[in-house]
Design a protein around this motif. Sequence first.
Motif, mmCIF file in Angstrom:
data_model
loop_
_atom_site.group_PDB
_atom_site.id
_atom_site.type_symbol
_atom_site.label_atom_id
_atom_site.label_comp_id
_atom_site.label_asym_id
_atom_site.label_seq_id
_atom_site.Cartn_x
_atom_site.Cartn_y
_atom_site.Cartn_z
ATOM 1 N N ARG A 45 23.502 11.706 -15.450
ATOM 2 C CA ARG A 45 23.801 11.483 -14.051
ATOM 3 C C ARG A 45 22.694 12.035 -13.260
ATOM 4 N NH1 ARG A 45 29.107 12.913 -14.845
ATOM 5 N NH2 ARG A 45 28.910 15.031 -13.688
ATOM 6 N N GLY A 46 22.237 13.288 -13.344
ATOM 7 C CA GLY A 46 21.193 13.812 -12.547
ATOM 8 C C GLY A 46 20.005 13.343 -12.924
ATOM 9 N N ALA A 47 19.786 12.782 -14.236
ATOM 10 C CA ALA A 47 18.318 12.457 -14.590
ATOM 11 C C ALA A 47 18.303 10.777 -13.743
ATOM 12 C CB ALA A 47 18.158 12.077 -16.027
ATOM 13 N N LYS A 48 19.392 10.228 -13.872
ATOM 14 C CA LYS A 48 19.310 8.933 -13.066
ATOM 15 C C LYS A 48 19.168 8.977 -11.516
ATOM 16 C CE LYS A 48 21.999 6.650 -16.684
ATOM 17 N NZ LYS A 48 23.392 5.947 -16.913
ATOM 18 N N ALA A 49 19.801 10.125 -11.039
ATOM 19 C CA ALA A 49 19.662 10.463 -9.759
ATOM 20 C C ALA A 49 18.318 10.738 -9.259
ATOM 21 C CB ALA A 49 20.632 11.508 -9.192
ATOM 22 N N GLY A 50 17.482 11.403 -10.137
ATOM 23 C CA GLY A 50 16.398 12.035 -9.698
ATOM 24 C C GLY A 50 15.180 10.949 -10.298
ATOM 25 N N GLY A 51 15.602 9.767 -10.764
ATOM 26 C CA GLY A 51 14.579 8.692 -11.282
ATOM 27 C C GLY A 51 13.928 9.174 -12.731
ATOM 28 N N ARG A 52 14.550 9.928 -13.462
ATOM 29 C CA ARG A 52 13.983 10.644 -14.610
ATOM 30 C C ARG A 52 14.881 9.915 -15.867
ATOM 31 N NH1 ARG A 52 11.339 15.197 -14.215
ATOM 32 N NH2 ARG A 52 11.158 16.118 -12.157
ATOM 33 N N ASP A 53 14.242 9.894 -16.996
ATOM 34 C CA ASP A 53 14.695 9.207 -18.356
ATOM 35 C C ASP A 53 15.958 10.244 -18.690
ATOM 36 O OD1 ASP A 53 15.233 8.267 -20.499
ATOM 37 O OD2 ASP A 53 13.335 8.380 -21.339
ATOM 38 N N PRO A 54 17.056 9.541 -18.979
ATOM 39 C CA PRO A 54 18.206 10.311 -19.277
ATOM 40 C C PRO A 54 18.171 10.849 -20.788
ATOM 41 C CG PRO A 54 19.060 8.379 -18.096
ATOM 42 C CD PRO A 54 17.466 8.304 -18.474
ATOM 43 N N GLN A 55 17.153 10.185 -21.620
ATOM 44 C CA GLN A 55 17.076 10.593 -22.814
ATOM 45 C C GLN A 55 16.208 11.813 -22.978
ATOM 46 O OE1 GLN A 55 18.298 9.246 -25.543
ATOM 47 N NE2 GLN A 55 17.089 10.454 -27.217
ATOM 48 N N GLU A 56 15.286 11.949 -21.915
ATOM 49 C CA GLU A 56 14.490 13.133 -21.867
ATOM 50 C C GLU A 56 15.418 14.362 -21.532
ATOM 51 O OE1 GLU A 56 10.783 15.085 -19.282
ATOM 52 O OE2 GLU A 56 11.315 12.870 -19.161
ATOM 53 N N ALA A 57 16.407 14.266 -20.441
ATOM 54 C CA ALA A 57 17.431 15.100 -20.178
ATOM 55 C C ALA A 57 17.946 15.730 -21.237
ATOM 56 C CB ALA A 57 18.051 14.556 -19.231
ATOM 57 N N ARG A 58 18.392 14.810 -22.603
ATOM 58 C CA ARG A 58 19.236 15.275 -23.533
ATOM 59 C C ARG A 58 18.258 15.907 -24.487
ATOM 60 N NH1 ARG A 58 24.101 13.694 -24.872
ATOM 61 N NH2 ARG A 58 25.293 12.503 -23.341
ATOM 62 N N GLU A 59 16.976 15.615 -24.590
ATOM 63 C CA GLU A 59 15.957 16.230 -25.440
ATOM 64 C C GLU A 59 15.859 17.705 -24.871
ATOM 65 O OE1 GLU A 59 12.524 13.557 -25.908
ATOM 66 O OE2 GLU A 59 13.674 12.332 -26.965
ATOM 67 N N ASN A 60 15.967 17.843 -23.659
ATOM 68 C CA ASN A 60 15.811 19.211 -22.716
ATOM 69 C C ASN A 60 17.060 19.898 -23.123
ATOM 70 O OD1 ASN A 60 13.028 18.672 -22.503
ATOM 71 N ND2 ASN A 60 13.500 18.159 -20.348
ATOM 72 N N TRP A 61 18.083 19.526 -23.508
ATOM 73 C CA TRP A 61 19.398 20.121 -23.706
ATOM 74 C C TRP A 61 19.593 21.206 -24.954
ATOM 75 C CZ3 TRP A 61 24.654 16.938 -24.733
ATOM 76 C CH2 TRP A 61 25.563 17.811 -24.659
ATOM 77 N N ARG A 62 19.961 22.343 -24.669
ATOM 78 C CA ARG A 62 20.076 23.221 -25.615
ATOM 79 C C ARG A 62 21.523 23.688 -25.665
ATOM 80 N NH1 ARG A 62 15.642 21.269 -26.394
ATOM 81 N NH2 ARG A 62 13.752 22.879 -26.822
ATOM 82 N N ILE A 63 22.029 23.593 -26.973
ATOM 83 C CA ILE A 63 23.436 23.934 -27.192
ATOM 84 C C ILE A 63 23.596 25.187 -27.893
ATOM 85 C CG2 ILE A 63 25.631 23.147 -28.290
ATOM 86 C CD1 ILE A 63 25.161 20.328 -27.362
ATOM 87 N N VAL A 64 24.077 26.187 -27.438
ATOM 88 C CA VAL A 64 24.339 27.614 -28.244
ATOM 89 C C VAL A 64 25.549 27.368 -29.082
ATOM 90 C CG1 VAL A 64 24.395 29.995 -27.949
ATOM 91 C CG2 VAL A 64 23.074 28.671 -26.476
ATOM 92 N N ARG A 65 25.375 27.924 -30.428
ATOM 93 C CA ARG A 65 26.804 27.714 -31.188
ATOM 94 C C ARG A 65 26.747 29.090 -32.066
ATOM 95 N NH1 ARG A 65 30.496 24.133 -29.307
ATOM 96 N NH2 ARG A 65 29.435 25.334 -27.666
ATOM 97 N N GLU A 66 28.154 29.705 -32.254
ATOM 98 C CA GLU A 66 28.277 30.413 -33.220
ATOM 99 C C GLU A 66 27.538 29.721 -34.699
ATOM 100 O OE1 GLU A 66 28.649 33.431 -32.414
ATOM 101 O OE2 GLU A 66 30.368 33.464 -30.930
ATOM 102 N N VAL A 67 26.691 30.405 -35.479
ATOM 103 C CA VAL A 67 26.236 30.087 -36.686
ATOM 104 C C VAL A 67 26.321 30.991 -37.794
ATOM 105 C CG1 VAL A 67 24.284 28.966 -37.838
ATOM 106 C CG2 VAL A 67 24.865 28.336 -35.523
ATOM 107 N N TYR A 68 26.642 30.757 -38.970
ATOM 108 C CA TYR A 68 26.739 31.727 -40.156
ATOM 109 C C TYR A 68 26.432 30.984 -41.333
ATOM 110 C CZ TYR A 68 27.570 35.595 -43.271
ATOM 111 O OH TYR A 68 27.382 36.673 -43.984
ATOM 112 N N VAL A 69 25.360 31.120 -42.160
ATOM 113 C CA VAL A 69 25.209 30.359 -43.340
ATOM 114 C C VAL A 69 25.538 31.287 -44.498
ATOM 115 C CG1 VAL A 69 23.861 28.901 -44.733
ATOM 116 C CG2 VAL A 69 23.443 29.246 -42.326
ATOM 117 N N SER A 70 26.079 31.044 -45.583
ATOM 118 C CA SER A 70 26.575 31.506 -46.564
ATOM 119 C C SER A 70 26.719 30.906 -47.883
ATOM 120 C CB SER A 70 27.956 32.578 -46.321
ATOM 121 O OG SER A 70 28.308 33.237 -47.581
ATOM 122 N N ASP A 71 27.284 31.287 -48.913
ATOM 123 C CA ASP A 71 27.670 30.384 -50.197
ATOM 124 C C ASP A 71 28.493 29.417 -50.031
ATOM 125 O OD1 ASP A 71 25.329 32.065 -51.308
ATOM 126 O OD2 ASP A 71 26.980 33.302 -52.057
#
Length: 391
Positions: free
Chosen positions: A221-247
């Motif tokens: 929504r914000g990207a469209k309101a600002g005349g920007r590409d919504p796909q670029e807004a998603r590519e700039n999106w960082r999602i933090v998660r709990e991550v733990y890799v084991s066997d």
Amino acid sequence: MTDLDFGVFTMPEHYPWENWNLSYDRDIEEAVLAEDLGFDEYYIGEHHTGGYENVPVPEYMLAKMSAVTDRIKLAPGTVNLPYHDPFLVAERLAFLDQLTDGRLMYGYGGGGLPSDLEMFGVGEEKREMMDEAIDIIQTYTEAEEPTSYDGEFWQYEDRIIQVPPYQEKPDEVIAGLTTLNSYEQAGREGMYSLSVYFTPLEAPDNPAAPDLGDHGDALERGAKAGGRDPQEARENWRIVREVYVSDSKEQALEDIRSGVEKSYGYLIDLGLGALMKRDETQPDEDLTLEWMAENIPWIIGSPEDCIRQIKALQEETGGFGGLIINSRDWVTTEQWERSLELFAREVMPAFKSNLGPRDWSKENVGYASPSPTEDTFAIEPDSPETPADDD
């Protein structure tokens, strides 16, 4: 979506009964390890109370990290703007941008720890203060001559930042917690955005907790309101998660169980459990390790488990540009470093096309599974290729 970027986020959360001076060295060493393993970004938070999160000035830590790293981008996650004079924040960040040779990402937030907000006397005006502070930072990092500013919360007359940023246009990252304003602003202004680690994928019956789907929609929504590409807004999106890799997933759950109980017991006592629930009537007792791993969701298990979970998260959110691992003290340093190494060696290549062979080459390898099962090389005794012995 393009390839994913990967990073590490540390609040940091270190237990109050531990040696905090030693913990700072460990965080510095983790940033070095993250760079060595090929991570793209490293974030460190700001907190002032609570007894667990022990860095009040992330810029100091980032300055020291920049001296022992060369490539990885560094970011406060975040400078909590209502607590500070934003002109001085602008000056500090511009100077730190110089010290990092342009590797700094400017991280903005309004503050989320209830006891911090109370100590600084910040209430419902938090959002307005953050918006004005960002405008001030942008104004003075760009101004090339003395400039005045007459705001609601801060006023300056004929000020200039003597040392400009190293970067012509520094990357800016904004985080949100209880509203969607930050995500709409990020999309509108071309900023990076950061979703915190306990933001649920879906919270259909919890109005207090905007979920990841809401974040993605707000970015578009914000990207469209600002005349920007919504796909670029998603590519700039960082999602933090709990991550733990084991066997295996079972081993991962066993390894982290004790640490999770301590960490999330602290967070729930602060009242933050309300932001993790799918349903506002859900009792805190339901927020078990297993429930959160499946419903937030977390990225845990074997490398193959983690690859599947990240792909599912990409599909269910509509796509994002960066996955950030929440750094934890849930296991020993050796176990945590092994998790990061397994992630870098066996998970990252599935989402970064330059880290492995081309797809054609993969498809033409006779055996390409990273984790053979015990019957991978089993030969059926009665198959035509291997006739059974007559005797």
